[in-house]
Write an enzyme that holds these catalytic residues in place. Structure first.
Site, PDB file in Angstrom:
ATOM      1  N   HIS A  17     -45.023  -8.046 -10.916  1.00 15.67           N
ATOM      2  CA  HIS A  17     -45.136  -9.338 -11.602  1.00 15.67           C
ATOM      3  C   HIS A  17     -46.585  -9.816 -11.599  1.00 15.67           C
ATOM      4  O   HIS A  17     -47.116 -10.265 -12.624  1.00 15.67           O
ATOM      5  CB  HIS A  17     -44.300 -10.420 -10.896  1.00 15.67           C
ATOM      6  CG  HIS A  17     -42.828 -10.237 -10.955  1.00 15.67           C
ATOM      7  ND1 HIS A  17     -42.044 -10.409  -9.836  1.00 15.67           N
ATOM      8  CD2 HIS A  17     -41.989  -9.921 -11.961  1.00 15.67           C
ATOM      9  CE1 HIS A  17     -40.776 -10.218 -10.160  1.00 15.67           C
ATOM     10  NE2 HIS A  17     -40.716  -9.910 -11.459  1.00 15.67           N
ATOM     11  N   LYS A  41     -27.149 -16.186 -12.199  1.00 16.91           N
ATOM     12  CA  LYS A  41     -27.755 -15.266 -11.239  1.00 16.91           C
ATOM     13  C   LYS A  41     -27.670 -15.852  -9.839  1.00 16.91           C
ATOM     14  O   LYS A  41     -27.969 -17.020  -9.624  1.00 16.91           O
ATOM     15  CB  LYS A  41     -29.220 -15.002 -11.582  1.00 16.91           C
ATOM     16  CG  LYS A  41     -29.420 -14.041 -12.715  1.00 16.91           C
ATOM     17  CD  LYS A  41     -30.874 -13.614 -12.785  1.00 16.91           C
ATOM     18  CE  LYS A  41     -31.051 -12.534 -13.841  1.00 16.91           C
ATOM     19  NZ  LYS A  41     -32.430 -12.053 -13.857  1.00 16.91           N
ATOM     20  N   ARG A  90     -41.538  -2.162 -18.230  1.00 18.82           N
ATOM     21  CA  ARG A  90     -41.584  -1.053 -17.294  1.00 18.82           C
ATOM     22  C   ARG A  90     -41.180   0.256 -17.947  1.00 18.82           C
ATOM     23  O   ARG A  90     -41.687   1.309 -17.599  1.00 18.82           O
ATOM     24  CB  ARG A  90     -40.646  -1.310 -16.110  1.00 18.82           C
ATOM     25  CG  ARG A  90     -41.029  -2.485 -15.266  1.00 18.82           C
ATOM     26  CD  ARG A  90     -39.969  -2.805 -14.264  1.00 18.82           C
ATOM     27  NE  ARG A  90     -38.760  -3.229 -14.995  1.00 18.82           N
ATOM     28  CZ  ARG A  90     -37.667  -3.699 -14.445  1.00 18.82           C
ATOM     29  NH1 ARG A  90     -37.585  -3.814 -13.152  1.00 18.82           N
ATOM     30  NH2 ARG A  90     -36.644  -4.071 -15.181  1.00 18.82           N
TER      31      ARG A  90
END
Length: 160
Positions: A17, A41, A90
Site C-alpha cells: 500500500h 467486511k 498486483r
C-alpha cells in the site's frame, strides 16, 4: 491543484500500500488516502485505528492527507473536488475487477481512475494474507511498517 484519492480498507496498511501511496504522492499535488468503511467486511482494526496508523506511517509525506468514508467513492470525490482515483494493481485478476469499477465510476461522475502497477517485490501482498500468516505465528515483520507490525501482533494476542 492536481488531487487524487487512493482508497482501500487498509486492515492493516502494508508496504505494498505504502509503495503505491508514496509513488502517487510524487505525481499529485495532494493525495488523499481514504479508509473505506465497508460494513460487510469484518476488520481487525477500527476505522479510527486504521486512519491513525496510516497518518503515522505517511507523516513524512507532506502532501498526503488521510480520511475515511462510508459510501460510494465517487461521492467522496465529488464532495471534495477530486478528479482522479489511483489504484494499485498486483495481477491481471485485480485489473479485471478494477476496470469494471473504473468504468462505473467514470459513468457515474466522470472521475478518472489511474492504474499503477505494484512493485513486483510487493505483488503477493494482501492485508488478508498478512493477517492469516501472522495469526499462525508466521513472520510478517518485513511486510509492514514497524508500528503497524507491533499493533497487529498486539491485536492478535488480545484476540487469542
Amino acid at each position: 491543484m492536481r488531487r487524487a484519492v487512493s482508497s482501500g480498507t487498509y486492515d492493516p496498511v502494508h508496504n505494498g500500500h505504502l509503495d503505491i501511496v508514496s509513488r502517487a504522492a510524487d505525481v499529485f499535488d495532494e493525495l488523499v488516502v481514504l479508509v473505506a468503511v465497508n460494513k460487510n467486511k469484518k476488520t481487525l482494526f477500527t476505522v479510527e485505528e486504521r486512519v491513525d496508523m496510516i497518518r503515522e506511517v505517511t507523516g513524512h509525506l507532506p502532501n498526503v492527507r488521510v480520511d475515511s468514508w462510508q459510501g460510494l467513492l465517487v461521492d467522496y470525490c465529488r464532495a471534495n473536488d477530486i478528479k482522479a482515483i489511483v489504484k494499485g494493481l498486483r495481477a491481471v485478476s485485480d485489473f479485471d475487477y478494477e476496470l469494471q469499477m473504473a468504468q462505473m465510476n467514470h459513468q457515474l461522475t466522470g472521475v478518472e481512475t489511474l492504474f499503477m502497477p505494484t512493485n513486483p517485490v510487493h505483488s503477493f501482498m494482501s492485508s488478508s494474507l498478512i493477517k492469516e500468516v501472522a495469526t499462525y505465528k508466521g513472520d510478517v515483520a518485513h511486510l509492514l511498517p514497524d508500528l503497524v507490525h507491533d499493533r497487529l501482533m498486539k491485536r492478535l494476542a488480545e484476540r487469542a
